[in-house]
Design an enzyme around this catalytic site. Structure first.
Site, short mmCIF file in Angstrom:
data_model
loop_
_atom_site.label_atom_id
_atom_site.label_comp_id
_atom_site.label_asym_id
_atom_site.label_seq_id
_atom_site.Cartn_x
_atom_site.Cartn_y
_atom_site.Cartn_z
N LYS A 1 0.86 -1.18 0.00
CA LYS A 1 0.00 0.00 0.00
C LYS A 1 0.89 1.23 0.00
O LYS A 1 1.70 1.42 0.90
CB LYS A 1 -0.92 0.02 1.21
CG LYS A 1 -1.84 1.24 1.20
CD LYS A 1 -2.52 1.48 2.53
CE LYS A 1 -3.20 2.84 2.50
NZ LYS A 1 -3.68 3.26 3.82
N THR B 1 -8.88 3.29 12.43
CA THR B 1 -9.33 4.03 13.62
C THR B 1 -10.76 3.70 14.02
O THR B 1 -11.08 3.62 15.21
CB THR B 1 -9.19 5.54 13.37
OG1 THR B 1 -7.86 5.83 12.93
CG2 THR B 1 -9.48 6.33 14.64
#
Length: 335
Positions: free
Chosen positions: A178, A288
């Protein structure tokens, strides 16, 4: 009468009465039922009959048999066939989760399990040489069970990102990575000029970059041309939990892309994940939203269900929107 005599035994198979020839074995009965003896298990009068002896066990009048085979357990799971692929690798789960902000590695591993995700993003950081025996992520999340997706979190230029992923490949042999190159610390928005530069270099070196980018269909196309194997437009700023702010541009990216599109960043709750999938995205990446939930494990399960629900909704084809009401019940024939 001859046929009735030849089927002289009465047995019960899976709760139903059946006739069988005198002297027939269990294997003979299984074949009569057009089943493959190699693919079933048989219980006779409460005792399991080893498959290797099915031909040796002769049926007796009144025998009660249960014949079973393996089927998919639980409710119908459309995800078994509804897979997605990136760079030639196929996955069932469309949810990708991160490994930051958890209270410890054990909680991280438990949340990952609850999410059903098969891909997990991992940051590349220096080894703590002062305490080489300190716990490591790989002690809790097995890279043989999950696909590790090394990322370049914290990199603010192409050179840093390229260097980080070269080290990641050396450390674990990973080529599916990524890429994110940030423009500033306050918004954590991607610097697309540096991102494109890094993408071209990495693709040229044999990496398979899945790339974090702005929610811009032009930028997404440029990344694809530069060698990105997936584009990952942000839904909102990283860690904000604001949800998808620009549904129109995400939809345009999906419609124009020749590689998988995954919403990356900004998801706050399950409905946000469902929206991403309803827009036609191939998947959603989050960290998150799960890690900072009061109950991360429950939120991980919620996200798993939301991604599946959103995918179902997208595939089903939603109703058209209307300007005015349209009654569900017919008005004709009212009393």
């Amino acid at each position: 009468m001859a046929a009735e005599t030849s089927l002289s035994l009465c047995v019960t198979v899976n709760g139903e009465p059946r006739r069988a020839p005198a002297g027939a074995s269990i294997a003979d009965l299984v074949t009569m039922l057009e089943l493959d003896p190699k693919k079933v298990a048989v219980e006779r009068n409460g005792e399991v009959v080893p498959r290797s002896t099915l031909s040796d066990v002769t049926l007796a009048d009144g025998d009660v048999l249960e014949i079973v085979h393996f089927v998919g357990g639980g409710d119908d799971d459309f995800t078994a066939d509804d897979t997605w692929s990136v760079a030639g690798r196929t996955f069932r789960s469309r949810l990708i989760v991160g490994t930051g902000k958890y209270k410890d590695f054990a909680q991280n591993a438990a949340a990952l399990e609850a999410s059903g995700a098969e891909i997990v993003t991992v940051a590349v950081r220096r080894v703590n040489v002062s305490d080489p025996k300190a716990p490591m992520l790989t002690d809790f999340i097995d890279p043989k069970k999950y696909t590790y997706l090394p990322n370049t979190a914290g990199c603010f230029n192409a050179e840093e990102a390229i260097r980080t992923l070269r080290l990641a490949r050396e450390a674990g042999g990973w080529d599916l990575v990524k890429l994110e190159v940030l423009g500033e610390a306050r918004t954590l928005y991607p610097d697309m000029r540096e991102t494109l530069k890094a993408c071209e270099v990495l693709a040229g070196e044999g990496f398979l970059p899945m790339v974090y980018c702005v929610d811009d269909p032009i930028a997404a196309r440029q990344l694809e041309e530069a060698g990105a194997v997936a584009v990952m437009p942000l839904g909102a700023p990283i860690g904000s939990g604001l949800g998808i702010q620009n549904r129109v541009t995400i939809r345009l990216i999906v419609e124009g892309a020749g590689v998988p599109v995954l919403v990356d960043a900004g998801v706050g709750t399950a409905s946000d994940a469902a929206v991403a999938m309803e827009l036609g995205c191939d998947g959603v990446l989050m960290n998150t939203a799960i890690a900072e939930a009061k109950d991360p494990l429950r939120m991980a399960r919620a996200m798993r269900l939301a991604v599946e629900a959103g995918r179902h909704a997208y595939l089903s084809g939603r109703m058209a929107t209307r300007k005015y009401a349209d009654p569900s019940s017919p008005l004709a024939g009212l009393i």
